[in-house]
Design a protein around this motif. Structure first.
Motif, PDB file in Angstrom:
ATOM      1  N   ASP A  82       0.845  -1.190   0.000  1.00 24.67           N
ATOM      2  CA  ASP A  82       0.000   0.000   0.000  1.00 24.67           C
ATOM      3  C   ASP A  82       0.882   1.241   0.000  1.00 24.67           C
ATOM      4  O   ASP A  82       2.100   1.173   0.162  1.00 24.67           O
ATOM      5  CB  ASP A  82      -0.962  -0.002   1.195  1.00 24.67           C
ATOM      6  CG  ASP A  82      -0.232  -0.072   2.525  1.00 24.67           C
ATOM      7  OD1 ASP A  82       0.942  -0.459   2.530  1.00 24.67           O
ATOM      8  OD2 ASP A  82      -0.844   0.272   3.562  1.00 24.67           O
ATOM      9  N   ALA A  83       0.278   2.394  -0.183  1.00 27.08           N
ATOM     10  CA  ALA A  83       1.032   3.648  -0.318  1.00 27.08           C
ATOM     11  C   ALA A  83       1.793   3.989   0.953  1.00 27.08           C
ATOM     12  O   ALA A  83       2.899   4.530   0.899  1.00 27.08           O
ATOM     13  CB  ALA A  83       0.086   4.781  -0.692  1.00 27.08           C
ATOM     14  N   LEU A  84       1.238   3.662   2.116  1.00 26.48           N
ATOM     15  CA  LEU A  84       1.908   3.979   3.386  1.00 26.48           C
ATOM     16  C   LEU A  84       3.201   3.183   3.541  1.00 26.48           C
ATOM     17  O   LEU A  84       4.219   3.717   4.000  1.00 26.48           O
ATOM     18  CB  LEU A  84       0.947   3.691   4.549  1.00 26.48           C
ATOM     19  CG  LEU A  84       1.403   4.145   5.916  1.00 26.48           C
ATOM     20  CD1 LEU A  84       1.608   5.656   5.931  1.00 26.48           C
ATOM     21  CD2 LEU A  84       0.409   3.734   6.977  1.00 26.48           C
ATOM     22  N   THR A  85       3.193   1.924   3.127  1.00 28.42           N
ATOM     23  CA  THR A  85       4.411   1.106   3.212  1.00 28.42           C
ATOM     24  C   THR A  85       5.496   1.641   2.280  1.00 28.42           C
ATOM     25  O   THR A  85       6.663   1.735   2.672  1.00 28.42           O
ATOM     26  CB  THR A  85       4.081  -0.356   2.849  1.00 28.42           C
ATOM     27  OG1 THR A  85       3.031  -0.811   3.682  1.00 28.42           O
ATOM     28  CG2 THR A  85       5.290  -1.250   3.014  1.00 28.42           C
ATOM     29  N   VAL A  86       5.125   1.996   1.067  1.00 26.94           N
ATOM     30  CA  VAL A  86       6.097   2.543   0.111  1.00 26.94           C
ATOM     31  C   VAL A  86       6.665   3.859   0.630  1.00 26.94           C
ATOM     32  O   VAL A  86       7.880   4.095   0.570  1.00 26.94           O
ATOM     33  CB  VAL A  86       5.447   2.721  -1.280  1.00 26.94           C
ATOM     34  CG1 VAL A  86       6.382   3.434  -2.229  1.00 26.94           C
ATOM     35  CG2 VAL A  86       5.046   1.372  -1.845  1.00 26.94           C
ATOM     36  N   ALA A  87       5.811   4.727   1.184  1.00 25.98           N
ATOM     37  CA  ALA A  87       6.288   6.001   1.740  1.00 25.98           C
ATOM     38  C   ALA A  87       7.227   5.757   2.916  1.00 25.98           C
ATOM     39  O   ALA A  87       8.238   6.454   3.075  1.00 25.98           O
ATOM     40  CB  ALA A  87       5.098   6.862   2.169  1.00 25.98           C
ATOM     41  N   GLY A  88       6.940   4.768   3.741  1.00 28.51           N
ATOM     42  CA  GLY A  88       7.818   4.432   4.864  1.00 28.51           C
ATOM     43  C   GLY A  88       9.178   3.944   4.410  1.00 28.51           C
ATOM     44  O   GLY A  88      10.209   4.303   4.983  1.00 28.51           O
ATOM     45  N   ILE A  89       9.198   3.125   3.368  1.00 29.77           N
ATOM     46  CA  ILE A  89      10.469   2.619   2.839  1.00 29.77           C
ATOM     47  C   ILE A  89      11.304   3.774   2.288  1.00 29.77           C
ATOM     48  O   ILE A  89      12.511   3.862   2.536  1.00 29.77           O
ATOM     49  CB  ILE A  89      10.207   1.541   1.764  1.00 29.77           C
ATOM     50  CG1 ILE A  89       9.641   0.281   2.415  1.00 29.77           C
ATOM     51  CG2 ILE A  89      11.476   1.217   0.986  1.00 29.77           C
ATOM     52  CD1 ILE A  89       9.141  -0.749   1.429  1.00 29.77           C
ATOM     53  N   ILE A  90      10.679   4.678   1.554  1.00 32.08           N
ATOM     54  CA  ILE A  90      11.414   5.821   0.987  1.00 32.08           C
ATOM     55  C   ILE A  90      11.926   6.732   2.096  1.00 32.08           C
ATOM     56  O   ILE A  90      13.079   7.186   2.055  1.00 32.08           O
ATOM     57  CB  ILE A  90      10.507   6.577  -0.007  1.00 32.08           C
ATOM     58  CG1 ILE A  90      10.244   5.721  -1.242  1.00 32.08           C
ATOM     59  CG2 ILE A  90      11.133   7.914  -0.409  1.00 32.08           C
ATOM     60  CD1 ILE A  90       9.227   6.291  -2.189  1.00 32.08           C
ATOM     61  N   LEU A  95      16.500   8.782   5.447  1.00 30.81           N
ATOM     62  CA  LEU A  95      17.103   9.002   6.765  1.00 30.81           C
ATOM     63  C   LEU A  95      18.441   8.271   6.894  1.00 30.81           C
ATOM     64  O   LEU A  95      19.405   8.820   7.439  1.00 30.81           O
ATOM     65  CB  LEU A  95      16.143   8.554   7.861  1.00 30.81           C
ATOM     66  CG  LEU A  95      14.935   9.459   8.080  1.00 30.81           C
ATOM     67  CD1 LEU A  95      13.982   8.840   9.089  1.00 30.81           C
ATOM     68  CD2 LEU A  95      15.375  10.841   8.539  1.00 30.81           C
ATOM     69  N   ILE A  96      18.513   7.049   6.383  1.00 28.66           N
ATOM     70  CA  ILE A  96      19.785   6.307   6.443  1.00 28.66           C
ATOM     71  C   ILE A  96      20.840   7.011   5.599  1.00 28.66           C
ATOM     72  O   ILE A  96      21.997   7.157   6.018  1.00 28.66           O
ATOM     73  CB  ILE A  96      19.568   4.852   5.985  1.00 28.66           C
ATOM     74  CG1 ILE A  96      18.748   4.093   7.035  1.00 28.66           C
ATOM     75  CG2 ILE A  96      20.889   4.140   5.730  1.00 28.66           C
ATOM     76  CD1 ILE A  96      18.291   2.731   6.586  1.00 28.66           C
ATOM     77  N   THR A  97      20.466   7.464   4.409  1.00 29.67           N
ATOM     78  CA  THR A  97      21.409   8.182   3.545  1.00 29.67           C
ATOM     79  C   THR A  97      21.896   9.465   4.214  1.00 29.67           C
ATOM     80  O   THR A  97      23.088   9.780   4.184  1.00 29.67           O
ATOM     81  CB  THR A  97      20.755   8.507   2.185  1.00 29.67           C
ATOM     82  OG1 THR A  97      20.301   7.293   1.598  1.00 29.67           O
ATOM     83  CG2 THR A  97      21.732   9.193   1.257  1.00 29.67           C
TER      84      THR A  97
END
Length: 158
Positions: A82-90, A95-97
């Motif tokens: 879903d869109a929330l999962t994709v937004a969380g991954i991005i 943040l890691i970068t």
């Protein structure tokens, strides 16, 4: 009237006919609604184990017929996001970068400061450069004590 509604889940494709009344007839080349496991009178037509080949499909109610060209790509072991999962991954990736960028900046800044303090004792200002070697002795630079040799070479008024 309305449009077809196509839902894909794994290898199952569900198509909803735009007609809203009872008694809908589905036509699929090589198969009918009953062959796919659904009643031909329902609005929804279910194709189980679809093999991703493009096909023409039609639903009719009386004299009205609507056609659909189905070109759906399916896979057995795909995951739906879903869109929330994709937004969380991005967001996590950004943040890691950013964290890696800050760490690299911090350690490179600290290393530069230590290297100049512990380095050689030469001043880091402009280096004194010597003129290039003289290729011809006729053009030797003026040395102290030889000014009288070149004293007559002043600017001439014409």
């Amino acid at each position: 009237q309305g449009e077809f509604l196509v839902e894909i889940s794994g290898t199952t494709v569900t198509i909803t006919c735009p007609f809203e009344d009872e008694g809908i007839q589905w036509k699929l080349p090589g198969r009918t609604g009953a062959a796919s496991g659904t009643d031909t009178m329902e609005r929804k037509f279910i194709i189980k184990d679809h093999d991703s080949t493009p096909t023409n499909l039609s639903c009719s109610l009386g004299n009205n017929e609507r056609q659909l060209y189905l070109n759906a790509r399916v896979c057995a072991n795909c995951e739906e996001l879903d869109a929330l999962t994709v937004a969380g991954i991005i967001a996590a990736d950004l943040l890691i970068t950013l964290g890696v960028l800050i760490l690299v900046h911090y350690f490179s800044k600290g290393r530069k400061g230590r290297a100049s303090a512990a380095g050689d004792s030469r001043p880091r200002g402009q280096k004194m450069q010597r003129p290039p070697p003289v290729p011809n002795p006729d053009y030797e630079p003026i040395r102290k004590g030889q000014r009288e040799l070149y004293a007559g070479l002043g600017p001439r008024g014409i």
